[in-house]
Design an enzyme around this catalytic site. Sequence first.
Site, PDB file in Angstrom:
ATOM      1  N   THR A   1      46.936 -54.839 -33.379  1.00 58.93           N
ATOM      2  CA  THR A   1      45.932 -55.300 -33.696  1.00 58.93           C
ATOM      3  C   THR A   1      46.168 -56.967 -33.566  1.00 58.93           C
ATOM      4  O   THR A   1      45.262 -57.632 -33.292  1.00 58.93           O
ATOM      5  CB  THR A   1      45.317 -54.866 -34.871  1.00 58.93           C
ATOM      6  OG1 THR A   1      45.397 -53.494 -34.798  1.00 58.93           O
ATOM      7  CG2 THR A   1      43.993 -55.531 -35.067  1.00 58.93           C
TER       8      THR A   1
ATOM      9  N   LYS B   1      38.427 -51.062 -28.526  1.00 59.58           N
ATOM     10  CA  LYS B   1      39.053 -50.240 -29.155  1.00 59.58           C
ATOM     11  C   LYS B   1      38.450 -48.784 -28.921  1.00 59.58           C
ATOM     12  O   LYS B   1      37.549 -48.356 -29.599  1.00 59.58           O
ATOM     13  CB  LYS B   1      38.965 -50.326 -30.661  1.00 59.58           C
ATOM     14  CG  LYS B   1      39.772 -49.359 -31.541  1.00 59.58           C
ATOM     15  CD  LYS B   1      41.241 -49.780 -31.730  1.00 59.58           C
ATOM     16  CE  LYS B   1      42.125 -48.981 -32.419  1.00 59.58           C
ATOM     17  NZ  LYS B   1      43.749 -49.245 -32.559  1.00 59.58           N
TER      18      LYS B   1
ATOM     19  N   ASP C   1      39.803 -51.202 -42.881  1.00 60.25           N
ATOM     20  CA  ASP C   1      40.656 -50.953 -42.029  1.00 60.25           C
ATOM     21  C   ASP C   1      40.358 -50.931 -40.696  1.00 60.25           C
ATOM     22  O   ASP C   1      41.424 -50.409 -39.800  1.00 60.25           O
ATOM     23  CB  ASP C   1      41.489 -49.794 -42.382  1.00 60.25           C
ATOM     24  CG  ASP C   1      42.304 -49.764 -43.702  1.00 60.25           C
ATOM     25  OD1 ASP C   1      42.566 -51.024 -44.242  1.00 60.25           O
ATOM     26  OD2 ASP C   1      42.123 -48.671 -44.470  1.00 60.25           O
TER      27      ASP C   1
ATOM     28  N   ALA D   1      45.888 -46.580 -29.947  1.00 64.42           N
ATOM     29  CA  ALA D   1      46.085 -46.013 -31.397  1.00 64.42           C
ATOM     30  C   ALA D   1      47.335 -45.175 -31.473  1.00 64.42           C
ATOM     31  O   ALA D   1      47.515 -44.286 -30.801  1.00 64.42           O
ATOM     32  CB  ALA D   1      44.840 -45.177 -31.591  1.00 64.42           C
TER      33      ALA D   1
END
Length: 247
Positions: free
Chosen positions: A24, A45, A58, A125
């Site tokens: 990130t 994302k 988060d 991810a």
Amino acid sequence: MNAMNQPPSRALFVVGTDTGVGKTVVSMLLLRELFARGERPFYAKPMQTGCKTPYDADSDAAFVYRHVPELAGRDPAEAVGWCFAAPKAPLHAARDEMRGVETEDLVRSLACLRSEHASLVLEGAGGLMVPFTPEALCIDCIRAADARPVLVARAGLGTVNHTLLSVEALVRRGMEPAGIVFVHTKERSASPDLVRDNMEAVAMLSGFPVSGVVPPIENLLHPPDAAFAPLRRMLDVPDGADAVVTG
């Protein structure tokens, strides 16, 4: 603006050798650098886990939107494809909520993102082999998005194994990393000698040099110039050419 001055069309998929390696932060730095070059990159994302909504503390999209000045005031939800609460692989996080993502829908959404944005930064991810659907891993999404992978890895102990395995997985699928970026954090400190050895080993054994090391960043709103150096080096290398190995 004539054709000679048009920003290049590119899609970069920021992937990691593992979870928590700094994808990130690298995505955020990459966006800032592309904006500085006159591009209008869109951040996406496709799969977010560990968050109930794209606005959670988060949320990777919320982090990126907070730290890229050009995205101020924009809604981070626009960047998130699917969001699941459990901090698990998307396949299992979706199952926990009695939901599921069809592979066809995922592939279609990635193709749409690529067709709609000339400059696109996607973020994976977890690691490359994390399952997104019963049929698709994170690594499969790179090609579905017609993107080039940017491989992010830790700078310190253990990274040679993880990085070489990740590069091997990419090459087996006919992909080469646009760049390999090490991320050095205070929490995972490593001596300069170790980092240099790791860079040498990755370059020697994979055939792909490390573009550089993102140093610890004290103020994420104002990253130091050195934090952008690996990304500038990667972006300045024409497709198919080798980046310069640096210490």
